[in-house]
Design a protein around this motif. Structure first.
Motif, PDB file in Angstrom:
ATOM      1  N   CYS A 149       0.840  -1.204   0.000  1.00 38.76           N
ATOM      2  CA  CYS A 149       0.000   0.000   0.000  1.00 38.76           C
ATOM      3  C   CYS A 149       0.872   1.251   0.000  1.00 38.76           C
ATOM      4  O   CYS A 149       0.547   2.247  -0.663  1.00 38.76           O
ATOM      5  CB  CYS A 149      -0.927   0.003   1.213  1.00 38.76           C
ATOM      6  N   GLY A 150       1.982   1.227   0.726  1.00 41.10           N
ATOM      7  CA  GLY A 150       2.900   2.364   0.729  1.00 41.10           C
ATOM      8  C   GLY A 150       3.527   2.597  -0.631  1.00 41.10           C
ATOM      9  O   GLY A 150       3.687   3.743  -1.068  1.00 41.10           O
ATOM     10  N   LEU A 151       3.881   1.528  -1.321  1.00 39.57           N
ATOM     11  CA  LEU A 151       4.467   1.652  -2.657  1.00 39.57           C
ATOM     12  C   LEU A 151       3.464   2.229  -3.649  1.00 39.57           C
ATOM     13  O   LEU A 151       3.787   3.132  -4.423  1.00 39.57           O
ATOM     14  CB  LEU A 151       4.966   0.293  -3.145  1.00 39.57           C
ATOM     15  N   VAL A 152       2.237   1.737  -3.608  1.00 43.02           N
ATOM     16  CA  VAL A 152       1.211   2.238  -4.518  1.00 43.02           C
ATOM     17  C   VAL A 152       0.901   3.706  -4.213  1.00 43.02           C
ATOM     18  O   VAL A 152       0.762   4.529  -5.129  1.00 43.02           O
ATOM     19  CB  VAL A 152      -0.062   1.361  -4.426  1.00 43.02           C
ATOM     20  N   ALA A 153       0.831   4.059  -2.944  1.00 39.45           N
ATOM     21  CA  ALA A 153       0.577   5.459  -2.575  1.00 39.45           C
ATOM     22  C   ALA A 153       1.718   6.363  -3.046  1.00 39.45           C
ATOM     23  O   ALA A 153       1.474   7.458  -3.546  1.00 39.45           O
ATOM     24  CB  ALA A 153       0.384   5.571  -1.070  1.00 39.45           C
ATOM     25  N   ALA A 154       2.961   5.912  -2.905  1.00 40.53           N
ATOM     26  CA  ALA A 154       4.106   6.712  -3.339  1.00 40.53           C
ATOM     27  C   ALA A 154       4.109   6.913  -4.847  1.00 40.53           C
ATOM     28  O   ALA A 154       4.530   7.970  -5.337  1.00 40.53           O
ATOM     29  CB  ALA A 154       5.414   6.054  -2.900  1.00 40.53           C
ATOM     30  N   MET A 155       3.637   5.940  -5.595  1.00 40.01           N
ATOM     31  CA  MET A 155       3.594   6.084  -7.053  1.00 40.01           C
ATOM     32  C   MET A 155       2.633   7.197  -7.473  1.00 40.01           C
ATOM     33  O   MET A 155       2.845   7.845  -8.493  1.00 40.01           O
ATOM     34  CB  MET A 155       3.194   4.767  -7.708  1.00 40.01           C
ATOM     35  N   PHE A 156       1.590   7.419  -6.696  1.00 38.11           N
ATOM     36  CA  PHE A 156       0.642   8.489  -7.011  1.00 38.11           C
ATOM     37  C   PHE A 156       1.043   9.826  -6.402  1.00 38.11           C
ATOM     38  O   PHE A 156       0.844  10.869  -7.006  1.00 38.11           O
ATOM     39  CB  PHE A 156      -0.769   8.110  -6.537  1.00 38.11           C
ATOM     40  N   ILE A 157       1.625   9.797  -5.196  1.00 33.46           N
ATOM     41  CA  ILE A 157       1.965  11.036  -4.500  1.00 33.46           C
ATOM     42  C   ILE A 157       3.282  11.610  -5.005  1.00 33.46           C
ATOM     43  O   ILE A 157       3.409  12.827  -5.156  1.00 33.46           O
ATOM     44  CB  ILE A 157       2.032  10.783  -2.979  1.00 33.46           C
ATOM     45  N   GLN A 158       4.274  10.777  -5.275  1.00 33.34           N
ATOM     46  CA  GLN A 158       5.600  11.227  -5.713  1.00 33.34           C
ATOM     47  C   GLN A 158       6.011  10.495  -6.995  1.00 33.34           C
ATOM     48  O   GLN A 158       6.937   9.686  -6.993  1.00 33.34           O
ATOM     49  CB  GLN A 158       6.643  10.960  -4.634  1.00 33.34           C
ATOM     50  N   PRO A 159       5.373  10.781  -8.123  1.00 34.60           N
ATOM     51  CA  PRO A 159       5.721  10.048  -9.349  1.00 34.60           C
ATOM     52  C   PRO A 159       7.139  10.328  -9.844  1.00 34.60           C
ATOM     53  O   PRO A 159       7.712   9.509 -10.561  1.00 34.60           O
ATOM     54  CB  PRO A 159       4.673  10.527 -10.354  1.00 34.60           C
ATOM     55  N   GLU A 160       7.734  11.442  -9.440  1.00 35.45           N
ATOM     56  CA  GLU A 160       9.100  11.742  -9.885  1.00 35.45           C
ATOM     57  C   GLU A 160      10.114  10.746  -9.336  1.00 35.45           C
ATOM     58  O   GLU A 160      11.181  10.556  -9.923  1.00 35.45           O
ATOM     59  CB  GLU A 160       9.485  13.180  -9.503  1.00 35.45           C
TER      60      GLU A 160
END
Length: 130
Positions: free
Chosen positions: A27-38
């Motif tokens: 869930c943390g990885l998926v959230a990071a992909m949306f919140i910090q795509p850079e």
């Protein structure tokens, strides 16, 4: 009596613990992909330097940064956007020497950014354009 349940039909505690240990990082990885795509835009494998110039081997547009380190340790860099499958000439503003290439998917720019694990450490990554 199964492997995952007790005699009373309840799920064993280790199943819950295992599910927790797997689901929380995912869930943390998926959230990071949306919140910090850079953080996930870096793709150095897309660009290669050859005799004919610098080639983008990926189908996506990338922003390429080519750098040359001098004898005094000072780096001179040039950035340029390259379309998918295109080849460009070596930037004329760079002196002769070995090119160090970095690439990020457009519109992100190659830069030194703080590590997600150690905020005092700068790593090669991508940043949002200003």
């Amino acid at each position: 009596m199964g492997v995952f349940t007790t005699r009373r039909g309840r799920v064993r505690i280790w199943v819950y613990a295992l599910a927790f240990l797997v689901l929380v990082p995912m869930c943390g990885l998926v959230a990071a992909m949306f919140i910090q795509p850079e953080r996930f835009a870096r793709d150095d494998g897309c660009v290669t330097a050859g005799d004919d110039g610098i080639t983008n081997q990926c189908s996506r547009t990338v922003v390429m940064e080519a750098c040359v380190s001098g004898d005094d340790g000072i780096r001179e860099c040039a950035r340029q956007e390259i379309e998918g499958g295109a080849t460009i000439e070596r930037p004329a503003s760079l002196p002769a020497g070995d090119l160090q290439l970095a690439a990020c998917h457009a519109p992100y720019l190659p830069a030194k950014v703080t590590s997600p694990l150690n905020l005092s450490l700068l790593i090669d990554g991508c940043r949002k354009p200003e």
